[in-house]
Design a protein around this motif. Structure first.
Motif, mmCIF file in Angstrom:
data_model
loop_
_atom_site.group_PDB
_atom_site.id
_atom_site.type_symbol
_atom_site.label_atom_id
_atom_site.label_comp_id
_atom_site.label_asym_id
_atom_site.label_seq_id
_atom_site.Cartn_x
_atom_site.Cartn_y
_atom_site.Cartn_z
ATOM 1 N N ASP A 103 -5.311 54.090 -12.599
ATOM 2 C CA ASP A 103 -6.073 54.721 -11.762
ATOM 3 C C ASP A 103 -6.156 53.883 -10.370
ATOM 4 O O ASP A 103 -6.375 54.416 -9.283
ATOM 5 C CB ASP A 103 -7.519 54.841 -12.073
ATOM 6 C CG ASP A 103 -7.980 55.758 -12.876
ATOM 7 O OD1 ASP A 103 -7.133 56.937 -12.881
ATOM 8 O OD2 ASP A 103 -8.930 55.941 -13.931
ATOM 9 N N GLU A 104 -5.423 52.648 -10.617
ATOM 10 C CA GLU A 104 -5.058 51.887 -9.433
ATOM 11 C C GLU A 104 -3.981 50.821 -9.935
ATOM 12 O O GLU A 104 -3.756 50.688 -11.058
ATOM 13 C CB GLU A 104 -6.243 51.017 -8.862
ATOM 14 C CG GLU A 104 -6.781 50.204 -9.911
ATOM 15 C CD GLU A 104 -8.159 49.318 -9.105
ATOM 16 O OE1 GLU A 104 -7.965 48.372 -8.872
ATOM 17 O OE2 GLU A 104 -9.270 49.770 -9.332
ATOM 18 N N PRO A 105 -3.105 50.564 -8.975
ATOM 19 C CA PRO A 105 -1.861 49.616 -9.379
ATOM 20 C C PRO A 105 -2.637 48.408 -10.134
ATOM 21 O O PRO A 105 -3.508 47.623 -9.565
ATOM 22 C CB PRO A 105 -1.073 49.302 -8.220
ATOM 23 C CG PRO A 105 -1.524 50.414 -7.227
ATOM 24 C CD PRO A 105 -2.938 50.722 -7.520
ATOM 25 N N PRO A 106 -1.919 47.738 -11.094
ATOM 26 C CA PRO A 106 -2.365 46.481 -11.738
ATOM 27 C C PRO A 106 -2.037 45.372 -10.938
ATOM 28 O O PRO A 106 -1.005 45.412 -10.376
ATOM 29 C CB PRO A 106 -1.711 46.716 -13.140
ATOM 30 C CG PRO A 106 -0.344 47.549 -12.841
ATOM 31 C CD PRO A 106 -0.821 48.333 -11.718
ATOM 32 N N THR A 107 -2.887 44.095 -11.120
ATOM 33 C CA THR A 107 -2.559 43.001 -10.611
ATOM 34 C C THR A 107 -2.008 42.344 -11.697
ATOM 35 O O THR A 107 -2.001 42.622 -12.681
ATOM 36 C CB THR A 107 -3.913 42.107 -10.112
ATOM 37 O OG1 THR A 107 -4.903 42.168 -10.774
ATOM 38 C CG2 THR A 107 -4.320 43.029 -8.744
ATOM 39 N N ALA A 108 -1.272 41.239 -11.330
ATOM 40 C CA ALA A 108 -0.631 40.410 -12.520
ATOM 41 C C ALA A 108 -1.156 39.220 -12.737
ATOM 42 O O ALA A 108 -1.857 38.381 -12.014
ATOM 43 C CB ALA A 108 0.951 40.438 -11.956
ATOM 44 N N ASN A 109 -0.884 38.641 -14.206
ATOM 45 C CA ASN A 109 -1.188 37.313 -14.409
ATOM 46 C C ASN A 109 -0.133 36.341 -14.075
ATOM 47 O O ASN A 109 0.869 36.781 -13.590
ATOM 48 C CB ASN A 109 -1.422 37.375 -15.937
ATOM 49 C CG ASN A 109 -2.604 37.910 -16.505
ATOM 50 O OD1 ASN A 109 -3.626 37.562 -16.259
ATOM 51 N ND2 ASN A 109 -2.601 38.919 -17.209
ATOM 52 N N PRO A 110 -0.389 34.974 -14.052
ATOM 53 C CA PRO A 110 0.722 34.279 -13.732
ATOM 54 C C PRO A 110 2.147 34.442 -14.380
ATOM 55 O O PRO A 110 3.168 34.134 -13.642
ATOM 56 C CB PRO A 110 0.107 32.837 -14.054
ATOM 57 C CG PRO A 110 -1.263 32.846 -14.039
ATOM 58 C CD PRO A 110 -1.515 34.342 -14.640
ATOM 59 N N ASP A 111 2.161 34.874 -15.443
ATOM 60 C CA ASP A 111 3.355 35.305 -16.354
ATOM 61 C C ASP A 111 3.988 36.510 -15.970
ATOM 62 O O ASP A 111 5.060 36.978 -16.409
ATOM 63 C CB ASP A 111 3.305 34.968 -17.916
ATOM 64 C CG ASP A 111 2.065 36.284 -18.357
ATOM 65 O OD1 ASP A 111 1.766 36.998 -17.466
ATOM 66 O OD2 ASP A 111 2.097 36.312 -19.724
ATOM 67 N N GLY A 112 3.306 37.404 -15.098
ATOM 68 C CA GLY A 112 3.711 38.645 -14.495
ATOM 69 C C GLY A 112 3.293 39.799 -15.448
ATOM 70 O O GLY A 112 3.338 40.892 -14.875
ATOM 71 N N GLN A 134 -19.503 44.956 -13.798
ATOM 72 C CA GLN A 134 -19.068 45.090 -15.318
ATOM 73 C C GLN A 134 -17.638 45.416 -15.293
ATOM 74 O O GLN A 134 -16.892 46.021 -14.139
ATOM 75 C CB GLN A 134 -19.835 46.629 -15.936
ATOM 76 C CG GLN A 134 -21.365 46.446 -15.726
ATOM 77 C CD GLN A 134 -21.743 45.630 -16.704
ATOM 78 O OE1 GLN A 134 -21.146 45.523 -17.864
ATOM 79 N NE2 GLN A 134 -23.068 45.082 -16.509
ATOM 80 N N PRO A 135 -17.022 45.106 -16.367
ATOM 81 C CA PRO A 135 -15.672 45.233 -16.506
ATOM 82 C C PRO A 135 -15.293 46.788 -16.463
ATOM 83 O O PRO A 135 -15.914 47.162 -17.398
ATOM 84 C CB PRO A 135 -15.297 44.361 -17.613
ATOM 85 C CG PRO A 135 -16.499 44.382 -18.562
ATOM 86 C CD PRO A 135 -17.459 44.242 -17.501
ATOM 87 N N LYS A 136 -14.181 47.200 -16.175
ATOM 88 C CA LYS A 136 -13.777 48.619 -16.017
ATOM 89 C C LYS A 136 -12.299 48.548 -16.269
ATOM 90 O O LYS A 136 -11.417 47.775 -15.375
ATOM 91 C CB LYS A 136 -14.290 49.293 -14.892
ATOM 92 C CG LYS A 136 -13.833 50.909 -14.896
ATOM 93 C CD LYS A 136 -14.316 51.547 -13.478
ATOM 94 C CE LYS A 136 -13.829 52.926 -13.698
ATOM 95 N NZ LYS A 136 -14.177 53.559 -12.367
ATOM 96 N N SER A 137 -11.911 49.346 -17.131
ATOM 97 C CA SER A 137 -10.439 49.580 -17.466
ATOM 98 C C SER A 137 -10.030 50.329 -16.335
ATOM 99 O O SER A 137 -10.512 51.423 -15.744
ATOM 100 C CB SER A 137 -10.189 50.393 -18.692
ATOM 101 O OG SER A 137 -8.740 50.723 -18.615
ATOM 102 N N ILE A 138 -8.375 49.926 -15.770
ATOM 103 C CA ILE A 138 -7.886 50.601 -14.885
ATOM 104 C C ILE A 138 -6.942 51.721 -15.473
ATOM 105 O O ILE A 138 -6.199 52.314 -14.680
ATOM 106 C CB ILE A 138 -7.167 49.486 -13.821
ATOM 107 C CG1 ILE A 138 -5.961 49.116 -14.545
ATOM 108 C CG2 ILE A 138 -7.970 48.702 -13.035
ATOM 109 C CD1 ILE A 138 -4.928 48.295 -13.758
ATOM 110 N N ALA A 139 -7.025 51.852 -16.606
ATOM 111 C CA ALA A 139 -5.944 52.750 -17.435
ATOM 112 C C ALA A 139 -6.565 54.055 -17.120
ATOM 113 O O ALA A 139 -7.731 54.167 -17.190
ATOM 114 C CB ALA A 139 -6.056 52.351 -19.039
#
Length: 399
Positions: free
Chosen positions: A177-186, A197-202
């Protein structure tokens, strides 16, 4: 198969009666692929750079082959000779400007009645663009443009476009539903904080609107989209059955299984229950690509995170797991990790031969295109393997 390299090419293979394949040549598309760069995650080198499917397709009469060029947002058309040889006819921009290191043209569908080519992009707002195809295979861009965004989701990531067999409806699958951001490992981050609250972007998780259906007019133009509960998280791949044109199967990148659905004459969509695979190796499995056997009895599903394939039986009702996994895991070079953290060879597009005897699977991080003989119980026995470019290849089509 397209190499999706910066100087893109379509690879032509010959398939022998025993299922073995031999590379015959590489024909430049005249466009640019994204190479090993993955625009959605920003990773400099990762398999399945498009995060899409059906980037190489044949017209139903087998006269033309079309291929996306994701690097520069263009499409190439080829004439297909009787022996499968290709001759480049045309290459045209999709109309969406490239911003950053790569474009995102990723998936194609063709309506022969109106000679319309539908081109899907990962990023909008103009996710779907249209091209006309003349009798000689030449392309011309049309002005129409369509979005799968909603007012509260202005940056959705689309995955695949599929046309219903009667040509009346165009389906679009989505991943995020929106472009994902990345962890340091990509690796991609699938959760964001909303109202504390945490919400999934899937996509489709939790908002039930991940499958989009457009009515298609006689001239190829699209009507207003309808948004549907896709039955699972990240409805990645849509595959219609061969003998039941109102019935389709959806594979879910986050839902970790498949669902059988139907569309009625008015464009209303309904789904059966989700049939999951074993996810003990970690979630999500990223079950993304599907191939349906010619007799509509078996579905083969590629697990991007697990580096293998699962098979399902279709007996008229809900799909039933046949073999999970259907083949041994194919290891990559150890440099790529999937969303669940497992080291993956990043399998992507697959294709079942028209006689239902063989399945071919891209393993980008292993630099292999593997051929399997399909067994009666739904398992797969490897019989051939050819070397392909590292991480970048996309799309399979054949006759």
């Amino acid at each position: 198969m397209q190499t999706n390299e910066p100087v893109n090419s379509v690879v032509h293979y010959l398939r022998s009666p025993d299922g073995m394949i031999t590379e015959l040549g590489r024909i430049p598309t005249g466009g640019a692929g994204s190479g090993t760069f993955k625009p959605i995650s920003g990773q400099p080198s990762a398999p399945n750079a498009f995060e899409g499917a059906a980037s190489v397709i044949l017209s139903p009469d087998r006269r033309f082959l079309f291929a996306t060029n994701g690097g520069d947002n263009s499409v190439s058309s080829f004439r297909v000779s009787e022996d499968g040889g290709l001759a480049l006819l045309d290459v045209k921009p999709t109309g969406n400007a490239v911003t950053g290191r790569s474009g995102t043209a990723k998936s194609l569908a063709y309506a022969p009645a109106s000679e319309t080519l539908f081109v899907l992009h990962s990023f909008g707002p103009d996710h779907v663009r249209l091209m006309s195809v003349d009798g000689e295979g030449r392309l011309s861009l049309r002005l129409e443009r369509y979005s799968v965004n909603t007012p509260d989701k202005p940056h959705r990531v689309a995955t695949m476009v599929a046309l219903s067999p009667d040509g009346r409806f165009l389906f679009v699958g989505t991943t995020f539903d929106e472009p994902p951001t990345a962890n340091p490992d990509g690796s991609a981050i699938l959760w964001v904080e909303r109202d504390g609250q945490p919400k999934s972007i899937a996509s489709n998780e939790p908002d039930p609107d991940g499958l989009i259906v457009f009515p298609v007019a006689a001239d190829g133009t699209l009507g207003a989209p309808s948004f549907h509960d896709a039955g699972g998280g990240s409805p990645f791949y849509i595959a219609f059955l061969h003998g039941r044109p109102d019935t389709f199967v959806v594979g879910y990148a986050v839902g970790d299984g498949i669902v059988m659905g139907r569309i009625d004459a008015d464009g209303m969509v309904s789904f059966g229950p989700l049939t999951p695979i074993n996810t003990s190796a970690g979630k999500p499995s990223e079950l993304c690509w599907l191939s349906v056997s010619p007799d509509d009895r078996t579905v083969f599903a590629t697990n991007f995170g697990y580096s293998n394939i699962s098979s399902f039986q279709l007996d008229g009702g809900a799909p039933v797991v046949a073999k999970d996994p259907a083949c041994p895991r194919v290891p990559g070079d150890g440099s790529f990790r999937a969303l669940n953290g497992t080291v993956s060879s990043g399998p992507s597009d697959n294709w079942v031969s028209p006689d239902g005897a063989y399945l071919y699977q891209i393993y980008g991080n292993a630099s292999k295109l593997v051929g399997y003989e399909i067994q009666p119980d739904g398992s797969l026995e490897e019989i051939t393997s050819v070397s392909i470019p590292y991480n970048s290849p996309q799309g399979l089509a054949g006759v």
